[in-house]
Motif scaffolding. Structure first.
Motif, short mmCIF file in Angstrom:
data_model
loop_
_atom_site.label_atom_id
_atom_site.label_comp_id
_atom_site.label_asym_id
_atom_site.label_seq_id
_atom_site.Cartn_x
_atom_site.Cartn_y
_atom_site.Cartn_z
N PRO A 81 0.81 -1.22 0.00
CA PRO A 81 0.00 0.00 0.00
C PRO A 81 0.85 1.28 0.00
CG PRO A 81 -0.98 -1.60 1.48
CD PRO A 81 0.35 -2.16 1.05
N VAL A 82 2.01 1.28 0.66
CA VAL A 82 2.82 2.50 0.67
C VAL A 82 3.36 2.84 -0.71
CG1 VAL A 82 3.43 2.42 3.13
CG2 VAL A 82 4.93 1.33 1.45
N ASP A 83 3.56 1.83 -1.56
CA ASP A 83 3.97 2.09 -2.93
C ASP A 83 2.88 2.86 -3.67
OD1 ASP A 83 6.42 0.65 -2.68
OD2 ASP A 83 5.35 -1.22 -3.01
N VAL A 84 1.65 2.42 -3.50
CA VAL A 84 0.52 3.09 -4.14
C VAL A 84 0.35 4.51 -3.59
CG1 VAL A 84 -1.99 3.02 -4.52
CG2 VAL A 84 -0.64 0.91 -4.62
N GLU A 85 0.49 4.66 -2.27
CA GLU A 85 0.35 5.98 -1.65
C GLU A 85 1.39 6.95 -2.19
OE1 GLU A 85 0.33 5.41 2.59
OE2 GLU A 85 -1.27 3.93 2.44
N LEU A 86 2.64 6.49 -2.32
CA LEU A 86 3.69 7.35 -2.86
C LEU A 86 3.37 7.75 -4.30
CD1 LEU A 86 6.40 8.75 -3.11
CD2 LEU A 86 7.47 6.52 -3.39
N ALA A 87 3.01 6.77 -5.12
CA ALA A 87 2.67 7.07 -6.51
C ALA A 87 1.53 8.08 -6.59
CB ALA A 87 2.29 5.78 -7.24
N ASN A 88 0.51 7.89 -5.78
CA ASN A 88 -0.64 8.81 -5.79
C ASN A 88 -0.22 10.22 -5.37
OD1 ASN A 88 -3.22 6.41 -4.73
ND2 ASN A 88 -2.17 6.66 -6.66
N GLN A 89 0.66 10.35 -4.38
CA GLN A 89 1.13 11.67 -3.94
C GLN A 89 1.86 12.41 -5.06
OE1 GLN A 89 3.10 12.22 -0.03
NE2 GLN A 89 2.90 10.00 0.10
N MET A 90 2.58 11.66 -5.90
CA MET A 90 3.41 12.26 -6.95
C MET A 90 2.70 12.26 -8.30
SD MET A 90 6.14 13.19 -5.28
CE MET A 90 7.29 13.58 -6.56
N ASN A 91 1.43 11.86 -8.33
CA ASN A 91 0.64 11.79 -9.57
C ASN A 91 1.29 10.88 -10.61
OD1 ASN A 91 -1.50 13.52 -8.73
ND2 ASN A 91 -0.10 15.24 -8.98
N ILE A 92 1.77 9.73 -10.14
CA ILE A 92 2.34 8.71 -11.02
C ILE A 92 1.34 7.56 -11.10
CG2 ILE A 92 4.28 7.13 -11.36
CD1 ILE A 92 5.91 8.90 -9.43
N LYS A 93 1.16 7.00 -12.30
CA LYS A 93 0.23 5.88 -12.45
C LYS A 93 0.76 4.69 -11.66
CE LYS A 93 -2.36 3.19 -15.78
NZ LYS A 93 -3.61 3.31 -15.10
N ALA A 94 -0.06 4.17 -10.74
CA ALA A 94 0.35 3.09 -9.84
C ALA A 94 -0.14 1.73 -10.33
CB ALA A 94 -0.18 3.35 -8.43
N PHE A 95 0.75 0.76 -10.27
CA PHE A 95 0.41 -0.63 -10.53
C PHE A 95 0.79 -1.41 -9.28
CE2 PHE A 95 0.70 1.03 -14.74
CZ PHE A 95 -0.27 0.35 -15.45
N LYS A 96 -0.16 -2.19 -8.75
CA LYS A 96 0.05 -2.94 -7.52
C LYS A 96 0.10 -4.42 -7.84
CE LYS A 96 -0.77 -3.71 -2.84
NZ LYS A 96 -0.80 -5.14 -2.97
N ILE A 97 1.16 -5.07 -7.42
CA ILE A 97 1.29 -6.51 -7.55
C ILE A 97 0.61 -7.14 -6.35
CG2 ILE A 97 2.91 -8.44 -7.64
CD1 ILE A 97 4.94 -6.39 -8.84
N GLY A 98 -0.26 -8.09 -6.59
CA GLY A 98 -0.97 -8.74 -5.49
C GLY A 98 -2.37 -8.17 -5.35
N LEU A 99 -2.85 -8.11 -4.12
CA LEU A 99 -4.21 -7.65 -3.86
C LEU A 99 -4.35 -6.17 -4.19
CD1 LEU A 99 -4.85 -9.42 -0.45
CD2 LEU A 99 -5.66 -10.12 -2.70
N PRO A 100 -5.49 -5.76 -4.77
CA PRO A 100 -5.70 -4.35 -5.11
C PRO A 100 -5.67 -3.46 -3.88
CG PRO A 100 -7.41 -5.76 -6.07
CD PRO A 100 -6.61 -6.61 -5.12
N TYR A 101 -5.31 -2.19 -4.11
CA TYR A 101 -5.30 -1.21 -3.03
C TYR A 101 -5.49 0.17 -3.62
CZ TYR A 101 -3.76 1.76 0.81
OH TYR A 101 -3.70 2.73 1.78
N GLY A 102 -6.44 0.90 -3.08
CA GLY A 102 -6.62 2.31 -3.43
C GLY A 102 -6.67 2.60 -4.91
N ASN A 103 -6.06 3.72 -5.30
CA ASN A 103 -6.08 4.18 -6.68
C ASN A 103 -4.92 3.56 -7.45
OD1 ASN A 103 -6.66 5.59 -8.98
ND2 ASN A 103 -5.68 7.48 -8.30
#
Length: 94
Positions: free
Chosen positions: A58-80
């Motif tokens: 989840p912290v990977d997704v949170e960082l990407a979202n803060q910087m307006n970078i398209k996030a891809f999450k490996i494993g279970l979905p999380y957030g945006n």
């Protein structure tokens, strides 16, 4: 992992990581933005709106979202983020 990236013609220019312990409260431990800021300093032509951030927490997704970078999450979905299970899956979703 690097062998799979090479087989799929994905080039890794650099790798950034946080060497600190959580108790040190640095600005480079995700979800803080320090690692991305270091990358932007080292490679000023990076266009974040055309970049991808791939992570497994989840912290990977949170960082990407803060910087307006398209996030891809490996494993279970999380957030945006877009959920992926493999490099092949990622390529299909690009």
């Amino acid at each position: 992992m690097l062998e799979e990236l090479i087989r799929n013609e994905i080039e890794i220019t650099d790798i950034f990581f946080c060497p600190h312990a959580k108790w040190e409260q640095c600005n480079c431990m995700k979800p803080e933005t320090g690692m991305v800021e270091v990358a932007l300093t080292k490679y000023p032509n990076i266009n974040l709106s055309e970049s991808l951030f791939i992570g497994d927490s989840p912290v990977d997704v949170e960082l990407a979202n803060q910087m307006n970078i398209k996030a891809f999450k490996i494993g279970l979905p999380y957030g945006n983020s877009t959920n992926v299970t493999s490099l092949y899956d990622l390529q299909k979703k690009l």
